[in-house]
Scaffold this motif. Sequence first.
Motif, PDB file in Angstrom:
ATOM      1  N   LYS A  31       7.985   0.231  22.153  1.00 46.80           N
ATOM      2  CA  LYS A  31       8.339  -1.153  21.834  1.00 46.80           C
ATOM      3  C   LYS A  31       9.614  -1.533  22.583  1.00 46.80           C
ATOM      4  N   GLN A  35      11.714  -5.949  19.764  1.00 49.87           N
ATOM      5  CA  GLN A  35      10.636  -5.613  18.833  1.00 49.87           C
ATOM      6  C   GLN A  35      11.039  -4.474  17.906  1.00 49.87           C
ATOM      7  N   ALA A  36      11.670  -3.451  18.477  1.00 48.54           N
ATOM      8  CA  ALA A  36      12.116  -2.321  17.670  1.00 48.54           C
ATOM      9  C   ALA A  36      13.168  -2.756  16.657  1.00 48.54           C
ATOM     10  N   TRP A  38      13.554  -5.798  15.467  1.00 48.90           N
ATOM     11  CA  TRP A  38      12.908  -6.663  14.469  1.00 48.90           C
ATOM     12  C   TRP A  38      12.180  -5.822  13.418  1.00 48.90           C
ATOM     13  N   GLU A  39      11.434  -4.822  13.856  1.00 50.81           N
ATOM     14  CA  GLU A  39      10.703  -3.984  12.902  1.00 50.81           C
ATOM     15  C   GLU A  39      11.658  -3.223  11.994  1.00 50.81           C
ATOM     16  N   LYS A  40      12.768  -2.773  12.552  1.00 53.79           N
ATOM     17  CA  LYS A  40      13.778  -2.082  11.753  1.00 53.79           C
ATOM     18  C   LYS A  40      14.354  -3.035  10.703  1.00 53.79           C
ATOM     19  N   THR A  41      14.628  -4.279  11.115  1.00 55.21           N
ATOM     20  CA  THR A  41      15.171  -5.279  10.190  1.00 55.21           C
ATOM     21  C   THR A  41      14.153  -5.634   9.117  1.00 55.21           C
ATOM     22  N   LEU A  42      12.894  -5.791   9.526  1.00 58.95           N
ATOM     23  CA  LEU A  42      11.835  -6.134   8.578  1.00 58.95           C
ATOM     24  C   LEU A  42      11.638  -5.037   7.541  1.00 58.95           C
ATOM     25  N   GLN A  43      11.648  -3.798   7.984  1.00 56.97           N
ATOM     26  CA  GLN A  43      11.494  -2.677   7.054  1.00 56.97           C
ATOM     27  C   GLN A  43      12.658  -2.636   6.059  1.00 56.97           C
ATOM     28  N   GLU A  46      12.204  -5.440   3.554  1.00 61.59           N
ATOM     29  CA  GLU A  46      11.193  -5.121   2.543  1.00 61.59           C
ATOM     30  C   GLU A  46      11.746  -4.156   1.501  1.00 61.59           C
ATOM     31  N   TYR A  71       5.399 -12.978   4.430  1.00 57.81           N
ATOM     32  CA  TYR A  71       6.135 -11.738   4.138  1.00 57.81           C
ATOM     33  C   TYR A  71       6.009 -11.427   2.643  1.00 57.81           C
TER      34      TYR A  71
END
Length: 381
Positions: A31, A35-36, A38-43, A46, A71
């Motif tokens: 990624k 992208q990496a 964003w996914e870290k922030t999203l996780q 959550e 979400y």
Amino acid sequence: MASAWKIFGAFGFLVLAFLFDPSLLTAAEPKTGWQAEWEKTLQAAEREGQVTVYIAGYGAIVDSGAFQKAYPKIKVLSVTGSGTQLAPRIAAERRAEKYLADVYNGGGNSLQQILYLGKMLDPIKPALMLLEVLDESKWWEGKHKYGDPEGMHIFVYEGNVSSGAGASYNTALLAPKDYGSHWDFLNLKLKGKIVATDIRQVRGAGLPWQYLYYHPQLGPPYLKRLYSEMEVTMTADLRQAVDWMAVGKVVLCLPCQGSPVVKAKNQGLPVDQFEPYHLKEGVSLSSAFGQLALMNRAPHPNAAKVFINWMLSREGQTVFQKIMSVPGDARNSRRIDVPKEHIPPNERRKDGLRYFDVDDPDTKDIRPVMKLLDEIVPTKK
């Protein structure tokens, strides 16, 4: 030899798999940086499980459930009210060491004068992560709009065209063709027949007053003449001002906020606003409640970033326009890649035209306006 055929067969199988499902190849690629991140922030968001949004005027955006659908693992809690209620509430909570708000969405005056000047905001610019949000070509004039002097804290996502000070009139008693400038309202025929919303008493009435005070062709000289010579009636009741105009007690409301006039017009009353491009001093650009900020010491900092990026995404801005627009009072995102069919042609922004933008930082301070009014029209005790 048999083992060689096995190796060749396995390789061939993989080639065929990638040919028939190219996503397998994409998934195997590392990624990119954003992208990496964003996914870290999203996780992390959550895991936080919640975002608390203090939202003035536009609570229906949260109530629509669109963010929750996008979400589902992040519960959104909204605290609604006017900007003049919410911003002081946050300040009071923080004096009591209660840091409850993650995101603030609302009008610019309370946001700027209480939260920004009170140093309660983190820069929102570093929180922008999605490429479609960062891509300034997606936004009007190819740039992001900020409402603070540093261009870092208050993101302005809305830009509505309006007729400057929101001049409104009784359609049976005043002909717009006779008035091509704000200065024409000094006509003695209108003496004693003008009503104005009193910014000293009406919460959230700052935008049209900013236009009158800071416009280079109007300003204090115009206000001094209008309110000292024309026997203007000042009121703190917007509905009363519109009612007086509808029955002919007055024929002009200046300044006058648009929403009550639009509502009265839709009910069949003989009132209307001057068309946005009618008066020669030009039109204003304003955001109503369309400004977004990231609170410092936010209890759910990652969820706050996810909400902000969703709100400024094409999806979020499409939801904003659809939910908050009503007949005669359309809402216009500064994103240019969202539908604009709901906006009447005479209310759409025009490329290359210079607007008086009441969200510019140097027009935000309304204290000089109130001081001038105190000198011209003292409040009745």
